[in-house]
Design a protein around this motif. Structure first.
Motif, PDB file in Angstrom:
ATOM      1  N   UNK A   8       0.844  -1.193   0.000  1.00 51.58           N
ATOM      2  CA  UNK A   8       0.000   0.000   0.000  1.00 51.58           C
ATOM      3  C   UNK A   8       0.881   1.246   0.000  1.00 51.58           C
ATOM      4  N   UNK A   9       0.309   2.341  -0.444  1.00 53.77           N
ATOM      5  CA  UNK A   9       0.942   3.647  -0.309  1.00 53.77           C
ATOM      6  C   UNK A   9       0.131   4.414   0.723  1.00 53.77           C
ATOM      7  N   UNK A  10       0.833   5.104   1.615  1.00 54.36           N
ATOM      8  CA  UNK A  10       0.194   5.874   2.673  1.00 54.36           C
ATOM      9  C   UNK A  10       0.678   7.315   2.554  1.00 54.36           C
ATOM     10  N   UNK A  11      -0.245   8.232   2.367  1.00 51.08           N
ATOM     11  CA  UNK A  11       0.083   9.650   2.269  1.00 51.08           C
ATOM     12  C   UNK A  11      -0.243  10.359   3.566  1.00 51.08           C
ATOM     13  N   UNK A  12       0.690  11.140   4.075  1.00 53.58           N
ATOM     14  CA  UNK A  12       0.543  11.767   5.383  1.00 53.58           C
ATOM     15  C   UNK A  12       0.304  13.267   5.299  1.00 53.58           C
ATOM     16  N   UNK A  13      -0.194  13.810   6.376  1.00 55.38           N
ATOM     17  CA  UNK A  13      -0.456  15.235   6.486  1.00 55.38           C
ATOM     18  C   UNK A  13       0.818  16.068   6.319  1.00 55.38           C
ATOM     19  N   UNK A  14       1.955  15.525   6.759  1.00 54.86           N
ATOM     20  CA  UNK A  14       3.232  16.259   6.693  1.00 54.86           C
ATOM     21  C   UNK A  14       3.855  16.236   5.300  1.00 54.86           C
ATOM     22  N   UNK A  60       9.005   8.750   0.360  1.00 52.75           N
ATOM     23  CA  UNK A  60       9.176   9.973  -0.404  1.00 52.75           C
ATOM     24  C   UNK A  60       8.635  11.132   0.423  1.00 52.75           C
ATOM     25  N   UNK A  61       9.091  12.323   0.123  1.00 56.10           N
ATOM     26  CA  UNK A  61       8.551  13.530   0.761  1.00 56.10           C
ATOM     27  C   UNK A  61       8.216  14.536  -0.325  1.00 56.10           C
ATOM     28  N   UNK A  62       6.929  14.872  -0.416  1.00 53.47           N
ATOM     29  CA  UNK A  62       6.532  15.872  -1.407  1.00 53.47           C
ATOM     30  C   UNK A  62       6.588  17.247  -0.777  1.00 53.47           C
ATOM     31  N   UNK A  63       6.979  18.220  -1.574  1.00 54.23           N
ATOM     32  CA  UNK A  63       6.998  19.604  -1.119  1.00 54.23           C
ATOM     33  C   UNK A  63       5.577  20.141  -1.063  1.00 54.23           C
ATOM     34  N   UNK A  64       5.384  21.185  -0.327  1.00 55.85           N
ATOM     35  CA  UNK A  64       4.153  21.957  -0.325  1.00 55.85           C
ATOM     36  C   UNK A  64       2.993  21.278   0.384  1.00 55.85           C
ATOM     37  N   UNK A  65       3.225  20.549   1.459  1.00 51.11           N
ATOM     38  CA  UNK A  65       2.133  20.158   2.343  1.00 51.11           C
ATOM     39  C   UNK A  65       1.561  18.772   2.210  1.00 51.11           C
ATOM     40  N   UNK A  66       0.363  18.633   2.741  1.00 47.87           N
ATOM     41  CA  UNK A  66      -0.299  17.341   2.915  1.00 47.87           C
ATOM     42  C   UNK A  66      -0.520  16.601   1.598  1.00 47.87           C
TER      43      UNK A  66
END
Length: 129
Positions: free
Chosen positions: A25-31, A48-54
């Motif tokens: 699974x992929x889990x996307x976080x608020x951070x 991974x960490x995406x820029x610009x928020x949740x």
């Protein structure tokens, strides 16, 4: 089946999505962090960490190269083979992206936004290097 993730006790998740691979699974976080996690072995495969928020949306391409798209105030496309950012989609919509989906077995990414717009992105069969 309900599964509790061992590392996931105090983190607020915005979105969960089944990957094309079994038990993953992929889990996307608020951070803005995204975890690709194997449920069977309780093992994080990638982060991974995406820029610009949740993270407000996640989807996987099913017809070609292993890529995942994530949504927030702008879109991100991730190369899962190289475990890195492939591209960013900036200012495609006035509002933040609220949902996205690759069409099954097609190189088309559909994105919706809080500004009531829908955008379609076409991806070549191969990721350009």
């Amino acid at each position: 089946m309900c599964h509790a993730l061992s590392w996931f006790n105090y983190i607020y998740a915005y979105i969960y999505i089944q990957a094309p691979a079994i038990n993953v699974v992929a889990v996307g976080l608020e951070c803005g962090d995204i975890y690709i996690h194997n449920l069977k072995f309780d093992e994080t495969l990638m982060k991974f960490s995406q820029d610009w928020g949740a993270v407000t949306g996640l989807c996987f391409r099913t017809d070609g190269p292993p890529i995942m798209a994530s949504a927030g105030t702008m879109g991100h496309v991730w190369d899962l083979e190289k475990k890195r950012l492939h591209s960013e989609i900036r200012e495609a919509q006035k509002g933040g992206t609220s949902g996205l989906q690759f069409l099954p077995n097609e190189p088309l990414l559909i994105a919706s936004s809080s500004d009531n717009s829908i955008n379609v992105c076409f991806y070549l069969q191969q990721i350009l290097h």
